[in-house]
Every structure is written in C-alpha cells, then in structure tokens.
Design a protein around this motif. Structure first.
Motif, PDB file in Angstrom:
ATOM      1  N   SER A 254     -10.552  11.208  -1.045  1.00 36.58           N
ATOM      2  CA  SER A 254     -11.278   9.434  -0.648  1.00 36.58           C
ATOM      3  C   SER A 254     -10.736   8.907  -2.133  1.00 36.58           C
ATOM      4  O   SER A 254      -9.796   9.519  -3.134  1.00 36.58           O
ATOM      5  N   GLY A 255     -10.540   7.573  -1.902  1.00 37.78           N
ATOM      6  CA  GLY A 255      -9.670   6.778  -2.928  1.00 37.78           C
ATOM      7  C   GLY A 255      -9.103   5.223  -2.757  1.00 37.78           C
ATOM      8  O   GLY A 255      -9.677   5.172  -0.512  1.00 37.78           O
ATOM      9  N   LYS A 256      -8.836   4.252  -2.840  1.00 35.01           N
ATOM     10  CA  LYS A 256      -7.917   2.908  -1.765  1.00 35.01           C
ATOM     11  C   LYS A 256      -7.095   3.150  -1.061  1.00 35.01           C
ATOM     12  O   LYS A 256      -6.602   4.336  -0.573  1.00 35.01           O
ATOM     13  N   THR A 257      -8.070   3.013  -0.167  1.00 30.30           N
ATOM     14  CA  THR A 257      -7.417   2.928   1.341  1.00 30.30           C
ATOM     15  C   THR A 257      -5.934   3.045   1.457  1.00 30.30           C
ATOM     16  O   THR A 257      -5.204   3.318   1.769  1.00 30.30           O
ATOM     17  N   ARG A 258      -5.536   1.578   0.754  1.00 29.64           N
ATOM     18  CA  ARG A 258      -3.094   2.331   0.758  1.00 29.64           C
ATOM     19  C   ARG A 258      -2.516   3.076  -0.290  1.00 29.64           C
ATOM     20  O   ARG A 258      -2.008   3.824   0.907  1.00 29.64           O
ATOM     21  N   SER A 259      -3.558   3.654  -1.254  1.00 34.18           N
ATOM     22  CA  SER A 259      -3.409   4.575  -1.512  1.00 34.18           C
ATOM     23  C   SER A 259      -3.236   6.159  -1.235  1.00 34.18           C
ATOM     24  O   SER A 259      -2.670   6.904  -0.338  1.00 34.18           O
ATOM     25  N   VAL A 260      -4.896   6.440  -0.257  1.00 36.44           N
ATOM     26  CA  VAL A 260      -4.720   7.531   0.328  1.00 36.44           C
ATOM     27  C   VAL A 260      -3.650   7.507   1.942  1.00 36.44           C
ATOM     28  O   VAL A 260      -3.221   8.637   2.526  1.00 36.44           O
ATOM     29  N   TYR A 261      -3.251   5.948   2.388  1.00 33.54           N
ATOM     30  CA  TYR A 261      -2.672   5.986   3.771  1.00 33.54           C
ATOM     31  C   TYR A 261      -1.719   6.257   3.419  1.00 33.54           C
ATOM     32  O   TYR A 261      -0.949   7.175   4.392  1.00 33.54           O
ATOM     33  N   TYR A 262      -1.259   6.256   2.232  1.00 31.88           N
ATOM     34  CA  TYR A 262       0.194   6.185   1.798  1.00 31.88           C
ATOM     35  C   TYR A 262       1.153   7.441   0.789  1.00 31.88           C
ATOM     36  O   TYR A 262       2.613   7.656   1.693  1.00 31.88           O
ATOM     37  N   THR A 263       0.019   7.857   0.433  1.00 35.26           N
ATOM     38  CA  THR A 263       0.329   9.424   0.108  1.00 35.26           C
ATOM     39  C   THR A 263      -1.167  10.296  -0.106  1.00 35.26           C
ATOM     40  O   THR A 263      -1.825  10.436  -1.170  1.00 35.26           O
ATOM     41  N   PRO A 264      -1.309  10.397   1.175  1.00 35.10           N
ATOM     42  CA  PRO A 264      -2.001  11.083   0.791  1.00 35.10           C
ATOM     43  C   PRO A 264      -1.846  12.639  -0.135  1.00 35.10           C
ATOM     44  O   PRO A 264      -0.790  13.097   0.327  1.00 35.10           O
ATOM     45  N   ALA A 265      -3.312  13.248   0.132  1.00 31.07           N
ATOM     46  CA  ALA A 265      -3.143  14.230  -1.179  1.00 31.07           C
ATOM     47  C   ALA A 265      -3.809  15.494  -0.760  1.00 31.07           C
ATOM     48  O   ALA A 265      -2.555  17.020  -0.635  1.00 31.07           O
ATOM     49  N   HIS A 266      -5.130  15.616   0.269  1.00 34.86           N
ATOM     50  CA  HIS A 266      -5.689  16.727   0.684  1.00 34.86           C
ATOM     51  C   HIS A 266      -4.109  16.987   2.446  1.00 34.86           C
ATOM     52  O   HIS A 266      -3.898  15.691   3.618  1.00 34.86           O
ATOM     53  N   PRO A 267      -4.030  18.123   2.301  1.00 33.72           N
ATOM     54  CA  PRO A 267      -3.237  18.144   3.617  1.00 33.72           C
ATOM     55  C   PRO A 267      -3.927  17.989   5.270  1.00 33.72           C
ATOM     56  O   PRO A 267      -3.256  17.572   5.896  1.00 33.72           O
ATOM     57  N   TYR A 268      -5.214  17.901   4.932  1.00 37.72           N
ATOM     58  CA  TYR A 268      -5.607  17.399   6.283  1.00 37.72           C
ATOM     59  C   TYR A 268      -5.703  15.855   6.474  1.00 37.72           C
ATOM     60  O   TYR A 268      -5.232  16.047   7.827  1.00 37.72           O
ATOM     61  N   THR A 269      -5.903  15.672   5.408  1.00 37.09           N
ATOM     62  CA  THR A 269      -6.103  14.000   5.747  1.00 37.09           C
ATOM     63  C   THR A 269      -4.007  13.596   6.019  1.00 37.09           C
ATOM     64  O   THR A 269      -3.606  12.889   7.075  1.00 37.09           O
ATOM     65  N   ARG A 270      -3.122  14.514   5.398  1.00 36.79           N
ATOM     66  CA  ARG A 270      -1.762  14.592   5.425  1.00 36.79           C
ATOM     67  C   ARG A 270      -1.721  14.705   7.294  1.00 36.79           C
ATOM     68  O   ARG A 270      -1.448  13.987   8.071  1.00 36.79           O
ATOM     69  N   ALA A 271      -2.000  16.185   7.703  1.00 33.97           N
ATOM     70  CA  ALA A 271      -2.216  16.395   9.200  1.00 33.97           C
ATOM     71  C   ALA A 271      -2.735  15.448  10.046  1.00 33.97           C
ATOM     72  O   ALA A 271      -2.106  15.327  10.473  1.00 33.97           O
ATOM     73  N   LEU A 272      -4.148  14.717   9.691  1.00 28.55           N
ATOM     74  CA  LEU A 272      -4.420  13.328  10.607  1.00 28.55           C
ATOM     75  C   LEU A 272      -4.353  12.485  10.813  1.00 28.55           C
ATOM     76  O   LEU A 272      -3.073  11.785  11.998  1.00 28.55           O
ATOM     77  N   LEU A 273      -3.124  11.710   9.406  1.00 31.82           N
ATOM     78  CA  LEU A 273      -1.713  10.828   9.484  1.00 31.82           C
ATOM     79  C   LEU A 273      -0.717  11.127  11.036  1.00 31.82           C
ATOM     80  O   LEU A 273      -0.512  10.372  11.086  1.00 31.82           O
ATOM     81  N   ALA A 274      -0.581  12.047   9.971  1.00 34.97           N
ATOM     82  CA  ALA A 274       0.954  12.725  10.875  1.00 34.97           C
ATOM     83  C   ALA A 274       0.557  12.615  12.339  1.00 34.97           C
ATOM     84  O   ALA A 274       1.102  12.278  13.531  1.00 34.97           O
TER      85      ALA A 274
END
Length: 100
Positions: free
Chosen positions: A2-22
């Motif tokens: 969790s975090g600010k939308t722009r921060s999570v979207y452009y610099t996702p930290a969790h591998p699952y978040t990265r995979a979902l965005l990819a």
C-alpha cells in the motif's frame, strides 16, 4: 502493498504488485504476448507455511517459503508484505515512465 497510487504504480515494491502491473494489456503493442503470472493462486482453505505468493514468485528465497510476511513500512507512506523488500535484498525499481 500500500501507498500513494502514483508511487505504487510507478515503483511497485512487492513482486505480486509488479507481476499484476506487468500483466496489464498495453495499447499500441499488438502482436506481443501478454505477461502471465505462472502457477495458480493459493488454496485459501489450506494454510501453508510461508508467503502465499512464494510458489509463483520469480524472486522467491528460502525465508519466503518458511515465514509469513507481515506488512511493514518500507519507505515514507509505503508498506509491503514482502520479506525480501523488507530486508533490502530486493530493490524497488521504477517500471514505467511517470508523466505529470
């Protein structure tokens, strides 16, 4: 994560978040294969040791298979439940161009 939308979207930290965005289809890229998260989601009726995403994570390490991560602050206004991000062994890197 969790975090600010722009921060999570452009610099996702969790591998699952990265995979979902990819896995989001992109316009203007016809003919390219979609990114697929390998494996199947965990069976929520069975509690297994370790991170629920570990069997599908490309960054999995031994501790991930033994310890259930708890959400922790990883930066100001950023939180993640990834052991590797929390211990600094998995770096947060931008994945896209941020436009203002």
């Amino acid at each position: 994560e969790s975090g600010k939308t722009r921060s999570v979207y452009y610099t996702p930290a969790h591998p699952y978040t990265r995979a979902l965005l990819a896995s989001i289809p992109r316009t203007g890229k016809s003919g390219q294969s979609l990114y697929v998260i390998q494996g199947a989601p965990p069976d929520n009726t069975k509690r297994l040791p370790g991170c629920p995403f570990a069997p599908r994570c490309r960054y999995v390490a031994d501790p991930c298979e033994r310890s259930v991560p708890r959400i922790q602050r990883i930066a100001p206004e950023r939180f993640s439940a990834c052991l590797r991000v929390q211990d600094g062994s998995l770096q947060i890197e931008p994945i896209g161009e941020e436009s203002s």
